[in-house]
Motif scaffolding. Structure first.
Motif, PDB file in Angstrom:
ATOM      1  N   ALA A   1      -1.456  -8.256  -7.571  1.00 30.09           N
ATOM      2  CA  ALA A   1      -1.102  -8.326  -6.150  1.00 30.09           C
ATOM      3  C   ALA A   1      -0.656  -6.972  -5.623  1.00 30.09           C
ATOM      4  O   ALA A   1      -0.898  -6.640  -4.464  1.00 30.09           O
ATOM      5  N   ALA A   2      -0.019  -6.183  -6.486  1.00 32.78           N
ATOM      6  CA  ALA A   2       0.452  -4.875  -6.025  1.00 32.78           C
ATOM      7  C   ALA A   2      -0.711  -3.958  -5.675  1.00 32.78           C
ATOM      8  O   ALA A   2      -0.605  -3.127  -4.774  1.00 32.78           O
ATOM      9  N   MET A   3      -1.834  -4.100  -6.388  1.00 34.56           N
ATOM     10  CA  MET A   3      -2.976  -3.237  -6.103  1.00 34.56           C
ATOM     11  C   MET A   3      -3.600  -3.552  -4.749  1.00 34.56           C
ATOM     12  O   MET A   3      -4.233  -2.700  -4.138  1.00 34.56           O
ATOM     13  N   SER A   4      -3.427  -4.774  -4.280  1.00 40.82           N
ATOM     14  CA  SER A   4      -3.997  -5.149  -2.985  1.00 40.82           C
ATOM     15  C   SER A   4      -3.009  -4.975  -1.843  1.00 40.82           C
ATOM     16  O   SER A   4      -3.328  -5.294  -0.706  1.00 40.82           O
TER      17      SER A   4
ATOM     18  N   LYS B   1       5.930   7.766   4.702  1.00 42.42           N
ATOM     19  CA  LYS B   1       4.777   6.922   4.422  1.00 42.42           C
ATOM     20  C   LYS B   1       5.226   5.489   4.161  1.00 42.42           C
ATOM     21  O   LYS B   1       6.355   5.233   3.747  1.00 42.42           O
ATOM     22  N   ASN B   2       4.316   4.575   4.391  1.00 45.73           N
ATOM     23  CA  ASN B   2       4.572   3.165   4.109  1.00 45.73           C
ATOM     24  C   ASN B   2       4.301   2.916   2.630  1.00 45.73           C
ATOM     25  O   ASN B   2       3.156   2.936   2.186  1.00 45.73           O
ATOM     26  N   LEU B   3       5.374   2.690   1.860  1.00 46.67           N
ATOM     27  CA  LEU B   3       5.238   2.488   0.419  1.00 46.67           C
ATOM     28  C   LEU B   3       5.385   1.031   0.012  1.00 46.67           C
ATOM     29  O   LEU B   3       4.998   0.666  -1.094  1.00 46.67           O
ATOM     30  N   GLY B   4       5.955   0.196   0.872  1.00 50.48           N
ATOM     31  CA  GLY B   4       6.119  -1.210   0.521  1.00 50.48           C
ATOM     32  C   GLY B   4       6.930  -1.374  -0.753  1.00 50.48           C
ATOM     33  O   GLY B   4       7.990  -0.770  -0.938  1.00 50.48           O
TER      34      GLY B   4
END
Length: 452
Positions: A92-95, A154-157
Motif C-alpha cells: 500500500a505504501a508504494m501506491s 514536499k508531500n511525504l505522507g
C-alpha cells in the motif's frame, strides 16, 4: 459410471502421450497413417483427444499408436497441471500519492523494514574497525539521502515518519560508534623496572643443610647482613623528606599542516551544505536581517524576512512575536506615508486620489485621527456615502475629542443627516473648546432646537 477400459500398452484413455524429444521421423520410416497420427499427438496430447480427432477410426488409430510406441516415436507422459501464479503482493505504501519516485519509495521502505535487525556498522555501511572519520563520512552520506529536511516542502505522507525513524537510527549508530572510538583503552599494569631481575639472570639460592634448618615447630631468626642493612639505609630518603620526581615534559605541539587545514575547511563547507545545517543557517540569517531592517526603519523588509522564517519554522514563537511587531510598525509607518501622500495629491487637486490614500491610511492604522478626519472631510465635499463619512468623522472625534475641527466636521455631518440633537451637542463642544469660533456660534444661533 465406470471409467473407460484402458488401452494395453498405452494406458488409460485420459492419460497423456508425448512425442519423443528431438525425434527425426525420417529415420523411423513411418507410414502415412503413422505420420498423420504422430502429427495429431504433437508435443503432448491426451489419448482420447487423439482418438476423437483421428479420421482412421478408433481401432485403427489405437493400432497406429501402438506401432508408434513400438518404434519409440511416442511415450506415455504425465502432465502436471500448472498452478496459477500467486497474485503479486501490493504494498500500500508504494501506491501512496507522495512527492517521491518509485525508486525512492522502495529504498525507504526496504531500509525501514531491515534496519532493526542491523548493527551499527551495517546501518552506516562501514566495516568493523572503521575510524571516526570514516564513520562520520558515512553518516554524512546517509543523512544526505534520508534526512527528512531534504524533502522540505514536499508531500511525504506516511514516508515522513519512515524517514524520521531511519534518520534517528542513523544518528544512534553514529553516536554509538563515535563514543566507542573515543573511549580510551585501559593500559595493562607494568611492573617497576627495579622489581624485575636483570634479563637472563636468576637468583642463586644455595640449598640449606639439614643442620641449618630449624627444628620442626620453631621459626628461624633471620638477621640481615651488615652490608645489606647499610645499602638499604642509604637507599631510603631521610625521614620527613620526599623523593624529587621530575615531571615528564609535554610533547611539543605539532606544526599546523596546510593540508589538514584545507581538509578541515572542506569538511566545514560540506557540513554547511547539509540540508539541515543549510536550513538552520538560512533561518539565522533571515532573523538577523529582519532585526537589522527594524533597526534602520525598513519595516517592510523586516516583515518579509520574518514571514519567510515563520513559513520555514511555524512553531518559532520568538519569530511570531517579531512578525507581529514588524507588521504593526510597518502599518503605522505606511499609514503615515499614505497621509502625507494624500496631502500632496490634495494640493495637486486630485481629491479622489487623496481620499483613497486617507482611507488606506485608516485601514492600516485605525488609531490615526488625522487620516480619519481627512477622509471624512473630502468624502463630505465629494458627496460620498453619508454613513461612511459619518463613521470616519465619529472615529476622528473619538480618538481626539479636543480638536475643534474634528468636532465641527462631525456636527456638520450630523446636521445634514437631520440629527439636530447630536449636531447641537458637537456644536456646543466647538464653542466650548473655542469660545470665539464664529462658525460654531452662528450655527448654534440659527438652529431652532426641538426636544422631545
Amino acid at each position: 459410471m465406470s471409467a473407460p477400459n484402458p488401452i494395453v500398452g498405452l494406458g488409460g484413455r485420459t492419460d497423456h502421450i508425448a512425442t519423443v524429444p528431438h525425434l527425426d521421423p525420417s529415420r523411423l520410416q513411418l507410414s502415412p497413417e503413422e505420420g498423420t497420427v504422430l502429427a495429431l499427438v504433437g508435443r503432448v496430447e491426451r489419448i482420447d483427444a487423439v482418438l476423437s480427432r483421428s479420421t482412421l477410426g478408433e481401432a485403427r488409430t489405437i493400432a497406429v499408436l501402438l506401432s508408434l510406441r513400438a518404434k519409440g516415436a511416442i511415450v506415455p507422459a504425465r502432465v502436471v497441471a500448472r498452478t496459477a501464479p500467486a497474485a503479486p503482493v501490493v504494498d500500500a505504501a508504494m501506491s501512496e500519492e507522495v512527492d517521491l519516485d518509485p525508486e525512492q519509495k522502495r529504498e525507504i521502505i526496504d531500509l525501514e523494514r531491515a534496519i532493526d535487525g542491523m548493527d551499527h556498522h551495517a546501518v552506516l555501511g562501514v566495516p568493523r574497525g572503521a575510524t571516526a572519520a570514516e564513520v562520520k563520512q558515512a553518516y554524512y552520506n546517509a543523512s544526505r539521502r534520508f534526512h527528512p529536511d531534504r524533502y522540505f516542502g514536499k508531500n511525504l505522507g506516511s514516508f515522513r515518519a519512515r524517514l524520521e525513524r531511519i534518520f534517528k537510527r542513523l544518528t544512534d549508530a553514529q553516536n554509538a560508534l563515535s563514543r566507542a572510538e573515543q573511549r580510551p583503552a585501559t593500559p595493562a599494569p607494568v611492573a617497576s623496572p627495579a622489581a624485575r631481575p636483570p634479563s637472563g639472570a636468576f637468583a642463586s639460592v644455595p640449598p640449606a643443610s639439614s643442620a641449618a634448618r630449624p627444628p620442626s615447630g620453631t621459626f628461624a631468626s633471620v638477621q640481615p647482613s651488615p652490608a645489606a642493612s647499610g645499602a638499604a639505609a642509604a637507599a631510603r630518603p631521610p625521614s620527613g623528606t620526599f623523593a624529587s620526581v621530575q615531571p615528564t615534559p609535554a610533547p611539543a605541539p605539532a606544526p599546523d599542516d596546510p593540508e589538514s587545514e584545507a581538509r578541515r575547511a572542506e569538511r566545514q563547507a560540506r557540513l554547511a551544505r547539509h540540508p539541515y545545517m543549510a536550513r538552520s543557517h538560512k533561518l539565522t540569517e533571515l532573523i538577523a536581517r529582519g532585526r537589522a531592517a527594524i533597526t534602520r526603519g525598513d519595516f517592510e523588509r523586516a516583515y518579509q524576512d520574518f514571514n519567510h522564517v515563520l513559513g520555514l519554522d511555524p512553531k518559532n514563537r520568538e519569530v511570531a512575536a517579531l512578525l507581529v511587531d514588524a507588521r504593526r510598525k510597518h502599518d503605522l509607518h505606511r499609514a503615515q506615508t499614505e497621509v502625507e501622500r494624500g496631502q500632496e495629491m490634495e494640493m495637486r487637486g486630485d481629491f479622489a486620489g487623496a481620499q483613497s490614500a486617507y482611507k488606506l491610511a485608516v485601514s492600516l492604522n485605525g488609531d490615526n485621527p488625522e487620516a480619519a478626519y481627512q477622509a471624512a472631510r473630502i468624502g463630505r465635499e465629494l458627496n460620498q456615502d453619508p454613513q461612511e463619512v459619518r463613521a470616519l468623522a465619529q472615529r476622528a472625534v473619538e480618538l481626539k475629542p479636543g480638536r475643534v475641527e474634528y468636532q465641527l466636521l462631525l456636527a456638520q455631518v450630523l446636521l445634514v443627516a437631520g440629527q439636530k440633537k447630536q449636531a447641537k451637542h458637537h456644536f456646543e463642544e466647538v464653542v466650548r473648546l473655542d469660545p470665539d469660533h464664529a462658525e460654531g456660534r452662528a450655527a448654534l444661533k440659527k438652529l431652532r432646537w426641538t426636544f422631545s
